[in-house]
Scaffold this motif. Structure first.
Motif, short mmCIF file in Angstrom:
data_model
loop_
_atom_site.label_atom_id
_atom_site.label_comp_id
_atom_site.label_asym_id
_atom_site.label_seq_id
_atom_site.Cartn_x
_atom_site.Cartn_y
_atom_site.Cartn_z
N UNK A 5 11.74 52.80 47.86
CA UNK A 5 11.71 53.71 47.02
C UNK A 5 11.78 53.36 45.17
N UNK A 6 11.27 53.82 44.41
CA UNK A 6 10.98 53.34 42.86
C UNK A 6 11.03 54.18 41.98
N UNK A 7 11.21 54.00 40.84
CA UNK A 7 10.85 54.67 39.93
C UNK A 7 8.64 55.52 40.06
N UNK A 8 8.80 56.37 39.49
CA UNK A 8 7.86 56.53 39.37
C UNK A 8 7.23 57.63 41.05
N UNK A 9 7.71 57.34 42.14
CA UNK A 9 7.59 57.41 43.90
C UNK A 9 8.01 59.49 43.86
N UNK A 10 6.90 59.80 44.14
CA UNK A 10 7.16 61.25 44.68
C UNK A 10 7.95 61.20 45.98
N UNK A 30 18.67 73.04 39.12
CA UNK A 30 19.46 70.67 38.62
C UNK A 30 19.26 70.16 39.55
N UNK A 31 19.16 70.23 40.51
CA UNK A 31 18.91 69.02 41.40
C UNK A 31 17.64 68.71 41.17
N UNK A 32 16.80 68.98 41.05
CA UNK A 32 15.34 68.27 40.49
C UNK A 32 15.47 67.92 39.52
N UNK A 33 15.91 68.97 38.63
CA UNK A 33 15.37 68.14 36.60
C UNK A 33 16.85 66.97 36.95
N UNK A 34 17.62 66.81 37.81
CA UNK A 34 18.51 65.15 37.96
C UNK A 34 18.28 63.96 38.98
N UNK A 35 17.00 64.27 39.82
CA UNK A 35 16.31 63.82 40.27
C UNK A 35 14.11 63.16 39.75
N UNK A 36 14.47 64.11 38.60
CA UNK A 36 13.16 63.60 37.65
C UNK A 36 13.50 62.53 36.16
N UNK A 37 14.70 62.77 36.55
CA UNK A 37 15.49 62.28 35.13
C UNK A 37 15.82 60.69 35.78
N UNK A 42 8.52 64.67 42.10
CA UNK A 42 9.61 65.97 42.98
C UNK A 42 8.61 67.19 43.06
N UNK A 43 7.40 66.51 44.49
CA UNK A 43 6.07 67.55 45.04
C UNK A 43 6.61 68.88 46.16
N UNK A 44 6.56 69.63 45.02
CA UNK A 44 7.22 70.68 46.41
C UNK A 44 6.31 71.52 46.75
N UNK A 45 7.09 71.70 48.69
CA UNK A 45 6.41 72.20 49.77
C UNK A 45 6.03 73.37 48.93
#
Length: 330
Positions: A5-10, A30-37, A42-45
Motif C-alpha cells: 500500500x502507498x498513500x493515494x491507494x484506495x 472518525x476512523x474514515x477521517x483517520x485513514x484519509x489523513x 476510502x471507497x464506501x461499500x
C-alpha cells in the motif's frame, strides 16, 4: 502476490454484519477521517449508512457489497468496517472465483473471521486478521497510533522477512470513548505470557473463536493441517462460553493437529467469580498436550492490534515470547 500500500491507494470498506456505520456514526466518520489523513482514499461499500434492523443488509446484499469491491480495479485493500454476529450467513453468496482471479488484500477481525477464512479456504489466497475501520481506526490516540504503526509495518513499509512482531508497551480494553472522548482511557503495562514452552513453525490459521462456531465443519472452514499455528481470540464472553468454544475446537480435532497456539487478549472477560483466566480454561481442554502457547497476544479486540497473515508461515517461540512472520505475501 500483493503490492504494498502507498498513500493515494484506495481502501474499500464493507459491512458484513452489524450496521455500525449507522449506529456508531461518529466513530465511523472518525476512523474514515483517520485513514484519509494518512493519504488513503476510502471507497464506501454500498451498504455504508444502511441498516436492516440488526444487520447492514440481507445475506445476499452483504455478499454482493463485497463482490462489488472485489470487481473494482482501483481498490487495493478491502477492510471490514466492524464485525457483529452473522457474517456466516453471507458465505454461500461470495464470488470466490472472482477473488481468486483478482486477489486483493482483505483485512478484518471478530465476526469477519467467517469471511476471511472462507476466502482462504476456497482460494488459498492469504487474508489478514487485523484492524477494522470503526473499532480500530476510530479509536483515540495514543493507541490508534500504535495500531496504525503496526499496520503500516506490515502493508506499507519495506520490513524485511523474517519480521519480528513487536510486543506493544501499553494496552487497554477499557470500554470507554466509543463515540466521543469523555476521559483518558486506562492503559496497562503490557506483557505476553508463556503458558507452555517450546518453538514451532507452521501455517497460521484461526481468528475469533465465537465466529468459528458458526461455520466450523463446513466447506467454508479451512482444513486444519498438522503443525498449523492456531490464532484464537474472543471478547466479552463468560468463562462458561469460553469453555464451550474451546471444547468445540477440541471436539473437531483441532488441538490434535496444531503445533502452537497464539491466544489473544480477551477484551472485557467475565470469569463468573471463578478466578479462572482464558489460558487456564484452554489448558484444561488440552488434556495434557504440551503445545507451545503464547497468551495475551495483541491480535484481538483490545488496543493496539497487530495484523496477522492467515495462510502464511509464522514461527512461535514460547520460551522467549517471540512471534515471527517468516513467509512473504507481497
Amino acid at each position: 502476490m500483493f503490492e504494498k500500500l502507498k498513500p493515494g491507494d484506495t481502501i474499500g470498506i464493507f459491512t458484513p454484519s452489524s450496521p455500525e456505520t449507522v449506529t456508531s456514526r461518529q466513530r465511523f466518520e472518525r476512523g474514515k477521517r483517520f485513514l484519509e489523513e494518512k493519504g488513503f482514499r476510502i471507497k464506501e461499500g454500498n451498504l455504508t449508512n444502511k441498516k436492516d434492523f440488526y444487520r447492514s443488509g440481507t445475506p445476499r446484499e452483504r455478499a454482493e457489497e463485497l463482490n462489488l469491491l472485489l470487481r473494482e480495479p482501483e481498490v487495493k485493500m478491502i477492510m471490514s468496517t466492524i464485525g457483529g454476529t452473522n457474517s456466516n450467513s453471507m458465505l454461500p453468496y461470495i464470488d470466490y472465483e472472482l477473488f481468486k482471479q483478482n486477489p486483493k488484500l482483505v483485512v478484518g477481525y471478530s465476526d469477519a473471521t467467517a469471511v476471511l477464512l472462507a476466502l482462504y479456504a476456497k482460494t488459498g489466497i492469504p487474508v489478514f486478521y487485523g484492524p477494522a475501520l470503526i473499532p480500530s481506526f476510530g479509536e483515540f490516540p495514543p493507541l490508534v497510533d500504535d495500531t496504525y504503526e503496526y499496520f503500516s509495518n506490515l502493508f506499507m513499509n519495506d520490513s524485511p522477512m523474517p519480521y519480528s512482531v513487536p510486543m506493544p508497551g501499553k494496552w487497554s480494553d477499557e470500554a470507554s470513548n466509543w463515540l466521543e472522548k469523555t476521559k483518558e482511557k486506562t492503559v496497562y503495562d503490557n506483557q505476553w505470557l508463556s503458558v507452555n514452552g517450546g518453538i514451532a513453525e507452521g501455517r497460521l490459521i484461526g481468528g475469533n473463536v465465537n465466529a468459528m462456531y458458526g461455520f466450523i465443519g463446513t466447506e467454508y472452514f479451512p482444513d486444519v493441517q498438522e503443525g498449523d499455528i492456531l490464532l484464537i481470540e474472543d471478547c466479552a464472553k463468560t468463562t462458561s462460553t469460553v469453555e464451550k468454544n474451546f471444547a468445540m475446537l477440541k471436539l473437531h480435532g483441532v488441538f490434535d493437529k496444531v503445533g502452537a497456539i497464539l491466544l489473544g487478549k480477551h477484551e472485557q472477560y467475565d470469569d463468573m467469580g471463578t478466578g479462572r483466566l482464558p489460558h487456564e480454561v484452554l489448558v484444561e481442554q488440552l488434556d495434557g498436550r504440551q503445545i507451545p502457547i503464547i497468551a495475551e497476544f495483541d491480535c484481538a479486540h483490545t488496543h493496539p492490534m497487530h495484523a496477522m497473515p492467515i495462510g502464511r508461515r509464522v514461527r512461535v517461540d514460547a520460551d522467549h515470547l517471540k512471534v515471527t512472520l517468516i513467509e512473504e505475501w507481497m
